[in-house]
Design a protein around this motif. Structure first.
Motif, PDB file in Angstrom:
ATOM      1  N   GLN A 391       7.643   1.889   5.039  1.00  0.00           N
ATOM      2  CA  GLN A 391       8.933   1.519   5.608  1.00  0.00           C
ATOM      3  C   GLN A 391       9.961   2.643   5.546  1.00  0.00           C
ATOM      4  N   VAL A 392       9.910   3.469   4.521  1.00  0.00           N
ATOM      5  CA  VAL A 392      10.928   4.509   4.333  1.00  0.00           C
ATOM      6  C   VAL A 392      10.437   5.885   4.756  1.00  0.00           C
ATOM      7  N   MET A 393       9.223   6.237   4.327  1.00  0.00           N
ATOM      8  CA  MET A 393       8.691   7.568   4.608  1.00  0.00           C
ATOM      9  C   MET A 393       8.013   7.663   5.969  1.00  0.00           C
ATOM     10  N   GLY A 394       7.658   6.536   6.548  1.00  0.00           N
ATOM     11  CA  GLY A 394       7.062   6.544   7.879  1.00  0.00           C
ATOM     12  C   GLY A 394       5.590   6.904   7.919  1.00  0.00           C
ATOM     13  N   TRP A 395       4.888   6.788   6.812  1.00  0.00           N
ATOM     14  CA  TRP A 395       3.458   7.074   6.811  1.00  0.00           C
ATOM     15  C   TRP A 395       2.711   5.948   7.530  1.00  0.00           C
ATOM     16  N   THR A 396       1.615   6.313   8.179  1.00  0.00           N
ATOM     17  CA  THR A 396       0.777   5.311   8.829  1.00  0.00           C
ATOM     18  C   THR A 396      -0.134   4.657   7.794  1.00  0.00           C
ATOM     19  N   GLU A 397      -0.755   3.539   8.175  1.00  0.00           N
ATOM     20  CA  GLU A 397      -1.677   2.873   7.256  1.00  0.00           C
ATOM     21  C   GLU A 397      -2.848   3.780   6.923  1.00  0.00           C
ATOM     22  N   ASN A 398      -3.321   4.553   7.897  1.00  0.00           N
ATOM     23  CA  ASN A 398      -4.423   5.473   7.665  1.00  0.00           C
ATOM     24  C   ASN A 398      -4.035   6.550   6.657  1.00  0.00           C
ATOM     25  N   GLU A 399      -2.831   7.089   6.794  1.00  0.00           N
ATOM     26  CA  GLU A 399      -2.368   8.130   5.882  1.00  0.00           C
ATOM     27  C   GLU A 399      -2.231   7.594   4.459  1.00  0.00           C
ATOM     28  N   MET A 400      -1.684   6.388   4.334  1.00  0.00           N
ATOM     29  CA  MET A 400      -1.542   5.796   3.007  1.00  0.00           C
ATOM     30  C   MET A 400      -2.908   5.496   2.395  1.00  0.00           C
ATOM     31  N   ALA A 401      -3.843   5.014   3.227  1.00  0.00           N
ATOM     32  CA  ALA A 401      -5.174   4.690   2.728  1.00  0.00           C
ATOM     33  C   ALA A 401      -5.906   5.944   2.256  1.00  0.00           C
TER      34      ALA A 401
END
Length: 433
Positions: A391-401
């Motif tokens: 929500q804040v940093m704008g990372w995608t789900e793939n990037e977070m995973a």
């Protein structure tokens, strides 16, 4: 009147057989885990203790399985409450050492089923699961209700989050040498409060492994506050839970509590000074406040932590979250001791502890602490990351995973000898206040 100047208490980190476990002398750059209190969801800055905390988590931080096996690399659903539309920057200037989400998203992640990795730690999961997590059940991710607070808290408050809080509670008790508190409390105290309690006070009152606070002080009325109703239905007669947002004006009377306890609430507050002032107002003359929290930057004493490693990036990520949102992530920059002193408390004492993030030390006690921290840090990595990074940093789900997968693997391998630096600050309200 106790008005002695603030004094530093020597860090009680046990001398380890390995120099990597020894507490650094002097002013080491403050490290700290990401929100460690894994509990409430995106909203209130007051997690359930942490206080988990933890702050990052939560303080009551991120965390659905009754067994803390490796969490799925798929991030949990985004917080039901959207992130701040226009975050307020706490600091100017973008960080230079922070790797972007795209860096992690482009990585090829190898198979993580290598049985040679972390075999001792993995086998220990089973015994811990059977002893303290057998009552847990599986459920989907869940966050606190917006009806409690208009603030944002980063961690879920579902069973998985509560599981991580309970494990972190065990780790923190070990770090404190099997103590639930460090303040010099008299046995006849009448009123005590735990801010952001989460499941911690529930565990204190039901755990057979540690002294129970409510049982230790049977004539004391013990109150636990949180923004989520995740506490058990059965509690001792002298223990109650209040759903309340500690970032707002407290509803308790002046000069009421003998003891105010705060734990693992990093990344939950923008204005700690106001909270400490409320604590001062509600504390009896002669009463004590105790705050146990940590830093976000991991401490490595033997050069095994590359700057571009996932563990090495942890502190940079939360520093950027602090810059973008204004919530305080790193609690070791004087936030606690300075805020408590400015609120009016005296006899301020600090105590630092260096705790490994995996069971790599040779010292048996430090190894045990590392095991509990390893399980709590890896059981729900996504619970720590989903809200702020998405929500804040704008990372995608793939990037977070991908980042979560690399982070989990680094902890499991134990090649990076990282430590979390925790700090206890305790102080007293003047007897003539």
């Amino acid at each position: 009147m106790m008005s002695s100047p603030a004094k530093k208490v020597q860090s009680p980190v046990p001398e380890a057989k390995s120099p990597t476990v020894q507490s650094p002398k002097g002013k080491t750059k403050s490290p700290t885990p990401g929100p460690a209190s894994p509990t409430p969801g995106p909203a209130s800055p007051t997690p359930g203790p942490a206080s988990p905390t933890p702050g990052p988590a939560s303080p009551t931080p991120g965390p659905a399985s009754p067994t803390p096996g490796p969490a799925s690399p798929t991030p949990g659903p985004a917080s039901p409450t959207p992130g701040p539309a226009s975050p307020v920057a706490a600091h100017d200037g973008a960080p230079t050492d922070l790797l972007s989400g795209a860096h992690w998203g482009e990585l090829e992640i190898p198979d993580d089923e290598d049985s040679t990795l972390g075999s001792d730690a993995e086998s220990s999961r089973a015994s811990i699961s059977s002893s303290i997590l057998q009552y847990r059940t599986i459920s989907g991710r869940r966050y606190h209700s917006d009806s409690v607070t208009d603030g944002e808290y980063w961690g879920p408050n579902d069973e998985k989050a509560m599981e991580v809080m309970d494990i972190f509670h065990h780790a923190m008790t070990l770090i404190l040498n099997d103590r639930l508190y460090t303040a010099p409390l008299s046995k006849d105290i009448k009123n005590a409060i735990d801010i952001g309690t989460g499941t911690v006070f529930a565990l204190m009152t039901n755990s057979s492994a540690y002294s129970d606070f409510a049982d230790e002080f049977p004539t004391c009325n013990v109150v636990g506050t949180d923004i989520s109703a995740i506490q058990p239905d059965w509690v001792p007669p002298n223990l109650q839970f209040d759903i309340d947002d500690a970032s707002k004006t407290w509803t308790y009377p002046d000069n009421h509590f003998d003891y105010v306890h705060i734990r693992w609430l990093c990344c939950t507050m923008k204005d700690w000074a106001s909270l400490y002032k409320e604590a001062y107002r509600c504390t009896k003359p002669g009463g004590w406040i105790e705050h146990f929290d940590g830093g976000v930057h991991m401490v490595c004493l033997d050069g095994t932590m590359p700057k571009d490693s996932a563990i090495g990036q942890w502190g940079h990520i939360w520093t950027e979250v602090e810059r973008k949102t204004g919530v305080i992530a790193n609690m070791l920059d004087g936030c606690m001791e300075n805020g408590i002193k400015e609120a009016g408390f005296t006899n301020v004492q600090t105590e630092d502890f260096l705790a490994p993030t995996a069971p790599w030390p040779t010292d048996e006690r430090q190894k045990q602490i590392g095991l509990f921290q390893y399980i709590s840090l890896t059981s729900d990595v996504e619970g720590f990351l989903t809200y702020f990074l998405g929500q804040v940093m704008g990372w995608t789900e793939n990037e977070m995973a991908k980042y979560a997968s690399v982070l989990r693997r680094e902890y499991k391998e134990g090649k990076i000898h990282a430590n979390i630096k925790w700090r206890v600050v305790r102080a007293q309200k003047p007897v003539d206040a």
